[in-house]
Scaffold this motif. Structure first.
Motif, short mmCIF file in Angstrom:
data_model
loop_
_atom_site.label_atom_id
_atom_site.label_comp_id
_atom_site.label_asym_id
_atom_site.label_seq_id
_atom_site.Cartn_x
_atom_site.Cartn_y
_atom_site.Cartn_z
N LEU A 51 0.80 -1.17 0.01
CA LEU A 51 0.13 0.03 0.26
C LEU A 51 1.02 1.28 0.06
O LEU A 51 0.52 2.14 -0.60
CB LEU A 51 -0.86 0.09 1.12
N GLN A 91 2.14 1.99 -3.23
CA GLN A 91 1.19 2.50 -4.26
C GLN A 91 0.47 3.82 -4.09
O GLN A 91 -0.03 4.62 -4.49
CB GLN A 91 -0.37 1.63 -4.17
N GLY A 92 1.31 4.50 -2.83
CA GLY A 92 0.96 5.93 -2.34
C GLY A 92 0.37 5.96 -1.33
O GLY A 92 -0.62 4.92 -1.23
N ILE A 93 0.30 7.27 -0.57
CA ILE A 93 -0.58 7.40 0.55
C ILE A 93 -1.86 7.96 -0.12
O ILE A 93 -1.72 9.13 -0.72
CB ILE A 93 0.16 8.20 1.47
N GLY A 94 -3.16 7.44 0.47
CA GLY A 94 -4.09 8.04 -0.05
C GLY A 94 -4.56 9.21 1.05
O GLY A 94 -4.18 9.82 1.45
N GLU A 95 -5.87 8.66 1.44
CA GLU A 95 -6.60 9.33 2.45
C GLU A 95 -5.90 9.40 3.76
O GLU A 95 -5.20 8.50 4.17
CB GLU A 95 -8.04 8.59 2.46
N THR A 140 -3.72 6.67 8.37
CA THR A 140 -3.68 6.60 6.97
C THR A 140 -4.78 5.41 6.71
O THR A 140 -5.33 4.67 7.52
CB THR A 140 -2.56 6.18 6.42
N ALA A 141 -5.24 5.38 5.33
CA ALA A 141 -6.08 4.28 4.89
C ALA A 141 -5.57 2.94 5.18
O ALA A 141 -5.88 2.00 5.32
CB ALA A 141 -6.53 4.52 3.42
#
Ligand code: IPD
Length: 281
Positions: free
Chosen positions: A38, A41-45, A57-58
């Motif tokens: 994850l 894949q990059g930090i989302g929310e 984080t998500a």
């Protein structure tokens, strides 16, 4: 294989720490892989919790869900205390197992792409942690321990530092998220710094405890840790010979955790007590 535990009025059967450790290692490896994927894949929310600097984080939530689902499927009678979810499952029998999970300890490091974060999982029986694993997904470092069975990393049994001179001790610590608490913690560190070799703040309490277990840190202390920060790492440090205590006779806990070898525990404890390290907000 289950073991017998003495309780009021008789004996009950309890899970074998080695079996609990095997379960913990298996799910933590898979959770660590999920956390690493994850992150790639990059930090989302990103949301905040207790203060604007206390982030979640998500990925914290996804990793926690992954572990809880696995534990509820494979060990439906156990309870789970997770940092993001709180407690799920009932502790019906005194012999019941409660898993204590930090899905990503060192979330701020995770957010910034710093390779110092961990999945931490401990198994507690009758209020005592009997098995634990801490794994750093970024490096693959993994520390394990069972009560009475020692602390281990990559097949090597761990022993904490034998330093005797506090002035030569490399001491880890950490800070809470509340600004007022941090201000007090800063005064403690400022006064302690001239009395030790140096201070380190890596940003993941579970790893700090494991570094103390293997002697990469001579000691570690922090006020305000939650059970998920210290359950597995505390057992790893204890099983490596460190004394894991609170201050002034208190047990280790949210009030304070000090992990130090017997050779400097009293010296460091005296300094921290004098500085009222467990005090303040
Ligand atoms: C934090 C880290 C940090 C410690 C904080 C913890 P989190 O856990 O372990 O090193 O200083 O007290 O809250 O928030 O990243 O799971």
């Amino acid at each position: 294989m289950n073991r017998e535990l003495a309780v009021l009025g008789g004996w009950v059967s309890v899970a074998d720490p080695n079996e609990l450790l095997a379960v913990a290692v298996s799910i933590v490896r898979s959770a660590a892989e999920l956390a690493r994927t994850l992150r790639a894949q990059g930090i989302g929310e990103v949301s905040t919790k207790s203060t604007p600097t206390d982030v979640v984080t998500a990925a914290d939530r996804a990793v926690e869900r992954h572990v809880i689902e696995f534990l509820h499927e494979t060990r439906p009678d156990d309870a789970v205390l997770g940092e993001e979810t709180g407690q799920t499952g009932e502790m019906v029998a005194p012999s019941a197992v409660r898993w204590i999970l930090d899905p990503i300890d060192g979330t701020v490091n995770y957010l910034y792409g710093l390779p110092q974060y961990a999945v931490s999982l401990g198994a507690e029986v009758g209020g005592q942690v009997v098995a634990g694993v801490v794994r750093n997904p970024a490096t693959g470092d993994e520390w394990t321990a069972t009560l009475g069975g020692g602390a281990w990393r990559a097949g090597r049994r761990l022993a904490c530092s034998t330093v005797t001179d506090l002035g030569q001790a490399l001491v880890g610590t950490g800070f809470g998220y509340d600004p007022a608490r941090r201000a007090h913690q800063a005064t403690v560190v400022a006064a302690l710094l001239p009395r030790v070799r140096d201070i380190r703040r890596f940003g993941a309490a579970s790893i700090d405890l494991c570094l103390t277990a293997e002697g990469s840190l001579d000691a570690y202390f922090e006020k305000g840790l939650n059970p998920w920060d210290s359950a597995a790492g505390g057992l790893v440090a204890t099983e490596a010979g460190a004394l894991v205590t609170g201050l002034n006779g208190a047990p280790p806990g949210p009030g304070f955790v000090l992990a130090a070898p017997p050779t400097i525990h009293d010296l460091l404890h005296a300094e921290l007590a004098e500085l009222d390290a467990a005090g303040g907000p």
